[in-house]
Design a protein around this motif. Structure first.
Motif, PDB file in Angstrom:
ATOM      1  N   TYR A  95      -7.470   2.969  -7.919  1.00 36.48           N
ATOM      2  CA  TYR A  95      -7.541   1.516  -7.774  1.00 36.48           C
ATOM      3  C   TYR A  95      -8.756   1.094  -6.962  1.00 36.48           C
ATOM      4  O   TYR A  95      -9.392   0.080  -7.261  1.00 36.48           O
ATOM      5  CB  TYR A  95      -6.257   0.977  -7.138  1.00 36.48           C
ATOM      6  CG  TYR A  95      -5.139   0.800  -8.135  1.00 36.48           C
ATOM      7  CD1 TYR A  95      -5.236  -0.133  -9.158  1.00 36.48           C
ATOM      8  CD2 TYR A  95      -3.982   1.569  -8.063  1.00 36.48           C
ATOM      9  CE1 TYR A  95      -4.216  -0.296 -10.089  1.00 36.48           C
ATOM     10  CE2 TYR A  95      -2.954   1.423  -8.980  1.00 36.48           C
ATOM     11  CZ  TYR A  95      -3.088   0.479  -9.993  1.00 36.48           C
ATOM     12  OH  TYR A  95      -2.084   0.334 -10.919  1.00 36.48           O
ATOM     13  N   ALA A  96      -9.080   1.852  -5.938  1.00 40.28           N
ATOM     14  CA  ALA A  96     -10.278   1.537  -5.149  1.00 40.28           C
ATOM     15  C   ALA A  96     -11.530   1.623  -6.022  1.00 40.28           C
ATOM     16  O   ALA A  96     -12.438   0.780  -5.926  1.00 40.28           O
ATOM     17  CB  ALA A  96     -10.389   2.487  -3.962  1.00 40.28           C
ATOM     18  N   GLY A 149       0.335   8.349  -5.319  1.00 38.20           N
ATOM     19  CA  GLY A 149      -0.307   9.336  -4.459  1.00 38.20           C
ATOM     20  C   GLY A 149      -1.717   8.915  -4.074  1.00 38.20           C
ATOM     21  O   GLY A 149      -2.191   7.816  -4.396  1.00 38.20           O
ATOM     22  N   ARG A 150      -2.379   9.821  -3.388  1.00 38.64           N
ATOM     23  CA  ARG A 150      -3.748   9.529  -2.951  1.00 38.64           C
ATOM     24  C   ARG A 150      -4.670   9.292  -4.140  1.00 38.64           C
ATOM     25  O   ARG A 150      -5.521   8.402  -4.109  1.00 38.64           O
ATOM     26  CB  ARG A 150      -4.268  10.689  -2.105  1.00 38.64           C
ATOM     27  CG  ARG A 150      -5.711  10.510  -1.651  1.00 38.64           C
ATOM     28  CD  ARG A 150      -6.156  11.660  -0.774  1.00 38.64           C
ATOM     29  NE  ARG A 150      -7.565  11.553  -0.430  1.00 38.64           N
ATOM     30  CZ  ARG A 150      -8.218  12.430   0.323  1.00 38.64           C
ATOM     31  NH1 ARG A 150      -7.578  13.476   0.831  1.00 38.64           N
ATOM     32  NH2 ARG A 150      -9.502  12.255   0.577  1.00 38.64           N
ATOM     33  N   ALA A 151      -4.465  10.070  -5.197  1.00 37.38           N
ATOM     34  CA  ALA A 151      -5.321   9.902  -6.377  1.00 37.38           C
ATOM     35  C   ALA A 151      -5.145   8.518  -6.978  1.00 37.38           C
ATOM     36  O   ALA A 151      -6.118   7.888  -7.428  1.00 37.38           O
ATOM     37  CB  ALA A 151      -4.995  10.969  -7.415  1.00 37.38           C
ATOM     38  N   GLY A 152      -3.911   8.002  -6.986  1.00 35.42           N
ATOM     39  CA  GLY A 152      -3.677   6.666  -7.520  1.00 35.42           C
ATOM     40  C   GLY A 152      -4.360   5.590  -6.698  1.00 35.42           C
ATOM     41  O   GLY A 152      -4.945   4.650  -7.243  1.00 35.42           O
ATOM     42  N   LEU A 166       0.831  -1.204   0.000  1.00 35.21           N
ATOM     43  CA  LEU A 166       0.000   0.000   0.000  1.00 35.21           C
ATOM     44  C   LEU A 166       0.861   1.248   0.000  1.00 35.21           C
ATOM     45  O   LEU A 166       0.569   2.229  -0.704  1.00 35.21           O
ATOM     46  CB  LEU A 166      -0.940  -0.006   1.200  1.00 35.21           C
ATOM     47  CG  LEU A 166      -2.168  -0.906   1.110  1.00 35.21           C
ATOM     48  CD1 LEU A 166      -2.933  -0.896   2.422  1.00 35.21           C
ATOM     49  CD2 LEU A 166      -3.086  -0.454  -0.032  1.00 35.21           C
ATOM     50  N   TRP A 167       1.923   1.233   0.779  1.00 36.06           N
ATOM     51  CA  TRP A 167       2.827   2.385   0.802  1.00 36.06           C
ATOM     52  C   TRP A 167       3.492   2.555  -0.562  1.00 36.06           C
ATOM     53  O   TRP A 167       3.670   3.679  -1.041  1.00 36.06           O
ATOM     54  CB  TRP A 167       3.870   2.215   1.900  1.00 36.06           C
ATOM     55  CG  TRP A 167       4.973   3.234   1.839  1.00 36.06           C
ATOM     56  CD1 TRP A 167       6.290   3.013   1.603  1.00 36.06           C
ATOM     57  CD2 TRP A 167       4.840   4.663   1.996  1.00 36.06           C
ATOM     58  NE1 TRP A 167       6.996   4.195   1.600  1.00 36.06           N
ATOM     59  CE2 TRP A 167       6.130   5.220   1.840  1.00 36.06           C
ATOM     60  CE3 TRP A 167       3.750   5.502   2.248  1.00 36.06           C
ATOM     61  CZ2 TRP A 167       6.349   6.587   1.936  1.00 36.06           C
ATOM     62  CZ3 TRP A 167       3.989   6.867   2.342  1.00 36.06           C
ATOM     63  CH2 TRP A 167       5.271   7.405   2.189  1.00 36.06           C
ATOM     64  N   GLY A 168       3.840   1.435  -1.206  1.00 38.62           N
ATOM     65  CA  GLY A 168       4.439   1.542  -2.528  1.00 38.62           C
ATOM     66  C   GLY A 168       3.479   2.154  -3.538  1.00 38.62           C
ATOM     67  O   GLY A 168       3.885   3.000  -4.349  1.00 38.62           O
ATOM     68  N   LEU A 169       2.202   1.790  -3.482  1.00 39.11           N
ATOM     69  CA  LEU A 169       1.218   2.397  -4.371  1.00 39.11           C
ATOM     70  C   LEU A 169       1.046   3.876  -4.069  1.00 39.11           C
ATOM     71  O   LEU A 169       0.937   4.710  -4.980  1.00 39.11           O
ATOM     72  CB  LEU A 169      -0.130   1.675  -4.234  1.00 39.11           C
ATOM     73  CG  LEU A 169      -0.257   0.303  -4.884  1.00 39.11           C
ATOM     74  CD1 LEU A 169      -1.613  -0.310  -4.549  1.00 39.11           C
ATOM     75  CD2 LEU A 169      -0.089   0.407  -6.393  1.00 39.11           C
ATOM     76  N   ALA A 170       1.010   4.207  -2.781  1.00 42.58           N
ATOM     77  CA  ALA A 170       0.843   5.609  -2.400  1.00 42.58           C
ATOM     78  C   ALA A 170       2.050   6.441  -2.814  1.00 42.58           C
ATOM     79  O   ALA A 170       1.915   7.595  -3.255  1.00 42.58           O
ATOM     80  CB  ALA A 170       0.617   5.709  -0.895  1.00 42.58           C
TER      81      ALA A 170
END
Length: 541
Positions: free
Chosen positions: A175-176, A168-171, A160-164
């Motif tokens: 995905y959500a 960023g939050r938009a990314g 999750l940290w890697g995606l953030a």
């Protein structure tokens, strides 16, 4: 490989499908004594091959394609050993998959992305397709980390940290939203022309989804990116050779394989799992029992009623199967006479109009009807592995993933369903399926020299994990997937019963020939406890 059940081992693994084999191998490699127990006379679950139609034609009985396995953790760890024990793959380098629509339009996908997008009429769709694959590629490690982790554990923090960090939050929100979006909606939002929908909407069936099911928006780019990267590998000589390689590996690792033994109950000691037992035999497990079964079987059959909390038992009893499936194997005396010659070189073809026809067929099956125009998955394994058929011949592996387990009618009004899946209904529906393929391959029917049909009831009879003929271990709708798989009341693989672990397609990350849940649980059992990890860190200072 078959032998008497040893009295006591460190771990007993119930069910010798891909997850059971992966779990047993990983534990044994780490030095555990392991017993793998299987009701059938051979391990493998839904992995096998045989001359099911005519001598000289080898058909993969159930599952066939291995892109999820070769990109998964079990293959990363055991792939070299399996190849050392005889596993050999044949794979697609050029044409990958295709869809042929009712009007004869053929849409092709190649391993090469640029060759694929060259077939899209809209320039914007070419850019959107490249962008979708690039986005997934940039986050593939993190998404794979989430799909291969306990979703309610600390293990998800790193991916999750890697995606953030990268999106960023938009990314993360994107995905959500993809998880909440159907495949049809996601495809409409990203592409103007019909080509991408035609290619990839039918692939959602292979995840147990329909075009209008939530989470399709996540799965469509995963399927596309995985197949472009890994191709469609099949086992040379048939899927039975895959099982043979596992048999030799498990023997080498010292796993005690007990076939022909049906587990009737999980034994308990002081409320914790202590082993398994069947008619006239028993096995004790000192450290863990891993059960590759469905929730109804685990909580309603193998465990005594008082072993698990009432909410867990009640939800397990309501665990929903997905649509049923059936398999049709066809032996042909000559090459498939495709009207479009490009299809002769394609390993896997869908006969579908994309979301439009596949969604209708899914709805008909959900209503208990035999679909009027089913999506037909046409496998041509001989294109990759000619050793499976006699010289100059061909074979078709036809999979139907939109059929009712207990049909109440026929959407076309032609077939009598009043007696269920008897021989007449099985043959009649297989004829409909062959007609659907023959519409794009004139002269096909004259080439048929052998036919074998496996009905949904036969699927369920062979493998109890195919609940109501569903080969994917239960519905993969969003409310029964990801965070809520296998059960909202008991998510994850650790059960309410100490030392009892739940693996298999009914658990996260769900269906697919990858072995991920078995490999994951074995890893959790081998990981040092939190206190032990802290002690090791402090001892290094």
């Amino acid at each position: 490989m078959t032998g008497p059940a040893a009295d006591t081992v460190d771990a007993v693994v119930v069910g010798a499908g891909i997850n059971g084999m992966a779990a047993a191998a990983r534990l044994a490699k780490a030095g555990w004594s392991v017993a793998l127990v299987e009701a059938h006379e051979r391990i493998g679950g839904f992995i096998d091959s045989a001359e099911r139609t005519t001598p000289g034609y080898v058909h993969d009985t159930w599952s066939s394609w291995h892109p999820l396995f070769v990109t998964g953790p079990a293959y990363a760890e055991f792939g070299p050993d399996l190849h050392r024990h005889g596993l050999e793959y044949a794979n697609s380098d050029g044409l990958l998959t295709a869809t042929v629509s009712r009007d004869g339009t053929v849409t092709l996908a190649h391993r090469d992305v640029e060759a694929t997008v060259a077939g899209f009429a809209e320039p914007a769709d070419r850019d959107a397709y490249r962008a979708a694959l690039a986005r997934f590629g940039a986050h593939a490690a993190q998404i794979g980390g989430l799909l291969g982790a306990e979703l309610r554990s600390r293990d998800v923090l790193a991916p999750l940290w890697g995606l953030a960090r990268t999106g960023g939050r938009a990314g993360l929100e994107t995905y959500a939203r993809d998880v909440a979006t159907s495949g049809r909606a996601w495809l409409r939002a990203h592409f103007r022309g019909p080509e991408v929908d035609r290619l990839w909407a039918p692939w959602l069936l292979h995840a147990g989804l329909a075009p209008d099911s939530a989470s399709g928006g996540l799965m469509v780019p995963i399927f596309a990116a995985t197949l472009h990267a890994a191709g469609l590998p099949v086992v040379v000589g048939g899927a039975g050779n895959f099982v043979g390689a596992w048999e030799r590996l498990l023997d080498e690792l010292g796993v005690r394989v007990n076939t022909g033994r049906r587990v009737e109950r999980i034994t308990l000691r002081d409320g914790a799992a202590a082993g398994v037992a069947g008619e006239g035999w028993s096995l004790a497990a000192e450290r863990a029992v891993l059960a590759s079964v469905t929730p109804p079987a685990l909580y309603g059959e193998l465990l005594p009623p008082a072993a698990a909390p009432a909410p867990v038992r009640d939800e397990a009893a309501r665990f929903r199967p997905g649509r049923a499936a059936m398999q049709v194997h066809v032996a042909l005396s000559g090459p498939v006479p495709w009207r479009d010659p490009a299809l002769a070189a394609v390993p896997l073809i869908h006969v579908s109009d994309g979301s439009a026809s596949t969604a209708i067929a899914c709805a008909e099956a959900e209503a208990g009807l035999l679909p009027r125009s089913p999506t037909v998955v046409v496998g041509q394994q001989h294109v990759l592995d000619p050793s499976r058929v006699p010289p100059g011949a061909a074979a078709l592996w036809l999979q139907l993933q939109e059929v009712p387990f207990a049909p109440v009618g026929d959407a076309a009004g032609e077939l009598d369903t009043s007696r269920g899946w008897d021989a007449a209904l099985a043959t009649g529906y297989a004829e409909r399926v062959l007609d659907r393929v023959a519409a794009h391959a004139p002269g096909l029917r004259e080439l048929v020299v052998g036919l074998d049909v496996i009905t949904p009831r036969e699927l369920a009879e062979y493998n109890p994990n195919a609940l109501a003929g569903d080969p994917y271990g239960g519905s993969a709708e969003l409310d029964q997937n990801f965070l809520w798989r296998p059960l909202a009341a008991s998510p994850g693989h650790a059960t309410p019963v100490p030392r009892l672990w739940h693996i298999g397609a009914s658990t996260h990350p769900g269906p697919g020939l990858g072995g991920a849940s078995g490999h994951l649980v074995a890893g959790r059992l081998l990981a040092p406890a939190r206190g032990e990890r802290l002690r090791r860190v402090l001892s290094r200072r």
